[in-house]
Design a protein around this motif. Structure first.
Motif, mmCIF file in Angstrom:
data_model
loop_
_atom_site.group_PDB
_atom_site.id
_atom_site.type_symbol
_atom_site.label_atom_id
_atom_site.label_comp_id
_atom_site.label_asym_id
_atom_site.label_seq_id
_atom_site.Cartn_x
_atom_site.Cartn_y
_atom_site.Cartn_z
ATOM 1 N N ALA A 129 0.825 -1.208 0.000
ATOM 2 C CA ALA A 129 0.000 0.000 0.000
ATOM 3 C C ALA A 129 0.869 1.272 0.000
ATOM 4 O O ALA A 129 0.390 2.350 -0.352
ATOM 5 N N GLN A 130 2.122 1.171 0.374
ATOM 6 C CA GLN A 130 3.101 2.263 0.379
ATOM 7 C C GLN A 130 2.617 3.465 1.193
ATOM 8 O O GLN A 130 2.731 4.606 0.774
ATOM 9 N N ASP A 131 2.099 3.169 2.369
ATOM 10 C CA ASP A 131 1.678 4.234 3.288
ATOM 11 C C ASP A 131 2.935 4.877 3.880
ATOM 12 O O ASP A 131 3.734 4.211 4.537
ATOM 13 N N LYS A 132 3.087 6.186 3.678
ATOM 14 C CA LYS A 132 4.302 6.874 4.131
ATOM 15 C C LYS A 132 4.411 6.922 5.655
ATOM 16 O O LYS A 132 5.487 7.005 6.208
ATOM 17 N N ALA A 133 3.280 6.850 6.329
ATOM 18 C CA ALA A 133 3.284 6.902 7.790
ATOM 19 C C ALA A 133 3.664 5.555 8.410
ATOM 20 O O ALA A 133 3.925 5.476 9.609
ATOM 21 N N LEU A 134 3.728 4.515 7.601
ATOM 22 C CA LEU A 134 4.010 3.159 8.100
ATOM 23 C C LEU A 134 5.499 2.983 8.356
ATOM 24 O O LEU A 134 6.327 3.227 7.482
ATOM 25 N N ASP A 135 5.855 2.574 9.571
ATOM 26 C CA ASP A 135 7.230 2.208 9.880
ATOM 27 C C ASP A 135 7.326 0.698 9.662
ATOM 28 O O ASP A 135 6.811 -0.092 10.464
ATOM 29 N N VAL A 136 7.957 0.315 8.598
ATOM 30 C CA VAL A 136 7.987 -1.095 8.179
ATOM 31 C C VAL A 136 8.648 -1.964 9.243
ATOM 32 O O VAL A 136 8.169 -3.070 9.522
ATOM 33 N N ARG A 137 9.707 -1.501 9.872
ATOM 34 C CA ARG A 137 10.402 -2.305 10.871
ATOM 35 C C ARG A 137 9.507 -2.577 12.082
ATOM 36 O O ARG A 137 9.445 -3.675 12.584
ATOM 37 N N LYS A 138 8.825 -1.533 12.563
ATOM 38 C CA LYS A 138 7.944 -1.721 13.720
ATOM 39 C C LYS A 138 6.774 -2.635 13.364
ATOM 40 O O LYS A 138 6.349 -3.451 14.183
ATOM 41 N N GLU A 139 6.250 -2.479 12.158
ATOM 42 C CA GLU A 139 5.139 -3.331 11.718
ATOM 43 C C GLU A 139 5.605 -4.783 11.601
ATOM 44 O O GLU A 139 4.891 -5.709 11.981
ATOM 45 N N ALA A 140 6.826 -4.987 11.100
ATOM 46 C CA ALA A 140 7.362 -6.340 10.923
ATOM 47 C C ALA A 140 7.575 -7.037 12.259
ATOM 48 O O ALA A 140 7.472 -8.269 12.341
ATOM 49 N N GLU A 141 7.853 -6.268 13.327
ATOM 50 C CA GLU A 141 8.068 -6.867 14.645
ATOM 51 C C GLU A 141 6.817 -7.571 15.165
ATOM 52 O O GLU A 141 6.903 -8.488 15.969
ATOM 53 N N LYS A 142 5.658 -7.163 14.678
ATOM 54 C CA LYS A 142 4.406 -7.801 15.090
ATOM 55 C C LYS A 142 4.289 -9.230 14.565
ATOM 56 O O LYS A 142 3.481 -10.002 15.061
ATOM 57 N N TYR A 143 5.093 -9.556 13.566
ATOM 58 C CA TYR A 143 4.980 -10.863 12.906
ATOM 59 C C TYR A 143 6.103 -11.826 13.294
ATOM 60 O O TYR A 143 6.286 -12.865 12.661
ATOM 61 N N ILE A 144 6.870 -11.495 14.323
ATOM 62 C CA ILE A 144 7.956 -12.373 14.766
ATOM 63 C C ILE A 144 7.346 -13.589 15.473
ATOM 64 O O ILE A 144 6.550 -13.464 16.401
ATOM 65 N N THR A 145 7.717 -14.773 14.977
ATOM 66 C CA THR A 145 7.267 -16.049 15.548
ATOM 67 C C THR A 145 8.447 -17.010 15.519
ATOM 68 O O THR A 145 9.569 -16.616 15.201
ATOM 69 N N GLU A 146 8.177 -18.271 15.835
ATOM 70 C CA GLU A 146 9.241 -19.284 15.748
ATOM 71 C C GLU A 146 9.707 -19.458 14.303
ATOM 72 O O GLU A 146 10.886 -19.660 14.045
ATOM 73 N N GLU A 147 8.777 -19.377 13.373
ATOM 74 C CA GLU A 147 9.123 -19.546 11.959
ATOM 75 C C GLU A 147 9.789 -18.298 11.389
ATOM 76 O O GLU A 147 10.554 -18.378 10.433
ATOM 77 N N VAL A 148 9.451 -17.144 11.932
ATOM 78 C CA VAL A 148 9.998 -15.867 11.475
ATOM 79 C C VAL A 148 10.696 -15.227 12.672
ATOM 80 O O VAL A 148 10.097 -14.467 13.431
#
Length: 155
Positions: A129-148
């Motif tokens: 979506a290329q939202d400029k307000a989105l911090d990709v690193r912080k958003e990616a931290e929500k998806y940390i699991t055993e597989e990721v």
């Protein structure tokens, strides 16, 4: 499917002649040799008929082999039913066999399909979506699991 019986019916041969022709072809004899020197064994079939018979024999054998491959692939998935087995047994062409197999065919594994399986689709949508307000690193931290294990892996 009985290949000998099918060949016998399709080419209007006697069972004995059809059996002899199949045996001669299986022994590695060429069609011109059989047509010229084994007329008594083939019922005087000419080389054109023998060539068509040879092609049909190859097709029928490949069809049987493919039916077995499809049946074993579906059984490995644990999805084999009596209806599927009956449909495979009745299939007369390779196209019919492939049509039966299509819903059970394993799809290719791509990096995208692996990511979706790990639950990263919402992250990909957010990045796309290329939202400029989105911090990709912080958003990616929500998806940390055993597989990721890390945010880098998620991205």
């Amino acid at each position: 499917m009985d290949i000998l019986q099918t060949i016998t019916q399709e080419f209007n041969l006697t069972p004995n002649h059809a059996k002899n022709i199949l045996a001669l072809l299986d022994e590695g004899n060429t069609v011109p040799f059989i047509a010229r020197y084994r007329k008594e064994m083939t019922g005087n079939c000419d080389d054109q008929v023998l060539r068509e018979l040879s092609d049909r024999l190859s097709y029928l054998r490949n069809l049987e082999k493919r039916k077995e491959e499809v049946a074993s692939a579906i059984e490995e998935q644990g999805k084999m039913t009596d209806e599927i087995r009956d449909a495979l047994d009745k299939a007369a062409t390779l196209t019919e066999v492939e049509d039966i197999y299509r819903p059970y065919k394993q799809k290719r594994k791509t990096r995208a399909s692996v990511a979706v399986a790990k639950g990263l689709q919402p992250l990909a949508d957010a990045i796309f979506a290329q939202d400029k307000a989105l911090d990709v690193r912080k958003e990616a931290e929500k998806y940390i699991t055993e597989e990721v294990p890390t945010a880098e892996d998620a991205v």
